[in-house]
Scaffold this active site. Structure first.
Site, PDB file in Angstrom:
ATOM      1  N   TYR A 130      -4.340   3.621   8.233  1.00  0.00           N
ATOM      2  CA  TYR A 130      -5.629   2.936   8.428  1.00  0.00           C
ATOM      3  C   TYR A 130      -6.280   3.227   9.775  1.00  0.00           C
ATOM      4  CZ  TYR A 130      -3.159   0.590   4.739  1.00  0.00           C
ATOM      5  OH  TYR A 130      -2.424   0.340   3.644  1.00  0.00           O
TER       6      TYR A 130
ATOM      7  N   SER B 106       0.794  -1.238   0.000  1.00  0.00           N
ATOM      8  CA  SER B 106       0.000   0.000   0.000  1.00  0.00           C
ATOM      9  C   SER B 106       0.823   1.283   0.000  1.00  0.00           C
ATOM     10  CB  SER B 106      -0.940   0.029   1.207  1.00  0.00           C
ATOM     11  OG  SER B 106      -2.049  -0.767   0.944  1.00  0.00           O
TER      12      SER B 106
ATOM     13  N   LYS C 199       0.171   3.391  -2.847  1.00  0.00           N
ATOM     14  CA  LYS C 199      -1.003   4.291  -2.879  1.00  0.00           C
ATOM     15  C   LYS C 199      -0.575   5.766  -2.797  1.00  0.00           C
ATOM     16  CE  LYS C 199      -4.425   0.949  -0.981  1.00  0.00           C
ATOM     17  NZ  LYS C 199      -3.770  -0.342  -0.940  1.00  0.00           N
TER      18      LYS C 199
ATOM     19  N   TYR D 218      -3.898  -2.488 -10.183  1.00  0.00           N
ATOM     20  CA  TYR D 218      -3.740  -2.308  -8.729  1.00  0.00           C
ATOM     21  C   TYR D 218      -2.811  -3.378  -8.132  1.00  0.00           C
ATOM     22  CZ  TYR D 218      -4.920  -2.480  -3.763  1.00  0.00           C
ATOM     23  OH  TYR D 218      -4.841  -2.520  -2.380  1.00  0.00           O
TER      24      TYR D 218
HETATM   25  N1  GLN Z   1      -2.258  -5.392  -1.784  1.00  0.00           N
HETATM   26  C1  GLN Z   1      -2.776  -5.232  -0.464  1.00  0.00           C
HETATM   27  C2  GLN Z   1      -4.280  -5.417  -0.450  1.00  0.00           C
HETATM   28  O1  GLN Z   1      -4.917  -4.962  -1.337  1.00  0.00           O
HETATM   29  C3  GLN Z   1      -2.426  -3.876   0.035  1.00  0.00           C
HETATM   30  C4  GLN Z   1      -2.945  -3.618   1.419  1.00  0.00           C
HETATM   31  C5  GLN Z   1      -1.974  -2.922   2.304  1.00  0.00           C
HETATM   32  O2  GLN Z   1      -0.773  -2.855   2.074  1.00  0.00           O
HETATM   33  N2  GLN Z   1      -2.503  -2.391   3.391  1.00  0.00           N
HETATM   34  O3  GLN Z   1      -4.829  -6.036   0.409  1.00  0.00           O
END
Ligand code: GLN
Length: 310
Positions: free
Chosen positions: A246, A63, A66, A194
């Site tokens: 998060y 992530s 992102k 993604y």
């Molecule tokens: N590829 C992971 C997912 O989609 C990314 C989530 C993360 O790093 N928090 O679950």
């Protein structure tokens, strides 16, 4: 500031934590990583580099991607992105579906999976115009290679395939968002891009370099190239602080006091505006999906240096 001594102290202090927490085995390929790894790299705006442990070992950025896809989407669409994504902390897990239904398919923020899927859809619409070449994967990869000044950075195709084969939640999220009309492209295409973004493999020092523009008002310090406008750099860092880790973002902000973005590969990238960019990696995660020892290491960094945004 003598960051080498501070890194040594952090390294010693986190050792007992390296056996705590769980690796993200819901992506089968990530379960194979030796779980007690730890690396940390600091890159200052002046170009000084400090690192310790396995800071030159590649890991799955997950992530943390992102952050870079949001930066690209902001470059491409500016404020228009906020018609399709919110900018409030979700208070729910990064892969949660619950808010999407009563919020009409508008994800709470760009750093949860739902938000990143919409961001990816935006990039796809620009990178793959109808009838044009499909180079969506490469758009993000090239951007990271440029930011990190490392042309060797690539996808870990085993991780991408592994996540694709068990990505039931993300598949559900993409289809759900599509049903509200908030994806322009087909869910399969968005998911494929993604999963590739998440699979990119980088080292702590690569990531610290790639994040340095955020500590430098949106410009690359080594050639003064503008990556994004100074106010957009501010927006992104504010979102990191409020949404980057998060449903433990409050705890992270309280303890660390820096804008940060985590990934379930165990990496966390954080920036101190005007000072440095730092990346830490340790695969075992806390219950919210953030690196357990990594969070502690960043807390120690701001505590021992007395440097934080607060
Ligand atoms: N590829 C992971 C997912 O989609 C990314 C989530 C993360 O790093 N928090 O679950």
């Amino acid at each position: 500031m003598n960051y080498s001594e501070i890194l040594k102290e952090i390294y010693a202090e986190v050792q007992p934590l390296l056996t705590q927490g769980q690796v993200a085995d819901y992506i089968p390929e990530l379960a194979h990583i030796p779980p007690t790894k730890f690396g940390m790299a600091i890159l200052t705006s002046e170009g000084e580099q400090f690192q310790i442990g396995e800071a030159s070992e590649k890991f799955s950025i997950q992530s943390i991607s992102k952050l870079f896809t949001l930066t690209l989407a902001m470059r491409l669409e500016g404020d228009a992105i906020w018609q399709r994504i919110g900018r409030e902390p979700s208070g729910t897990a990064f892969n949660s579906l619950v808010q999407l239904e009563y919020e009409n398919g508008i994800p709470r923020n760009p750093f949860i999976n739902a938000g990143a899927l919409v961001v990816t859809d935006m990039i796809l619409s620009h990178a793959c115009p109808p009838g044009g070449l499909d180079n969506a994967h490469e758009t993000v990869l090239d951007f990271l290679r440029k930011l990190a000044q490392n042309a060797e950075i690539g996808f870990d195709l085993d991780v991408a395939r592994s996540e694709r084969s068990t990505g039931y939640r993300n598949i559900a999220l993409a289809n759900f968002i599509k049903s509200f009309g908030n994806l322009r492209n087909e869910p399969d295409k968005v998911l494929d891009a993604y999963f590739h973004h998440c699979s990119i493999a980088m080292t702590c020092s690569d990531l610290a370099r790639a994040g340095l523009f955020l500590a430098n008002k949106g410009r690359l310090p080594w050639n003064d190239e503008e990556i994004i406008k100074p106010n957009q750099a501010k927006y992104i860092k504010s979102l990191m602080l409020t949404c980057g880790t998060y449903d433990s973002v409050g705890d992270f902000a309280y303890r660390v006091g820096l804008p940060g973005k985590s990934g379930v590969g165990g990496g966390i990238l954080a920036v101190m505006p005007g000072e440095f960019s730092v990346c830490v990696w340790s695969p075992r995660l806390n219950e919210n999906g953030n690196s357990l020892a990594g969070t502690k290491a960043l807390e120690l960094l701001t505590t021992l240096t007395g440097i934080s945004v607060f």
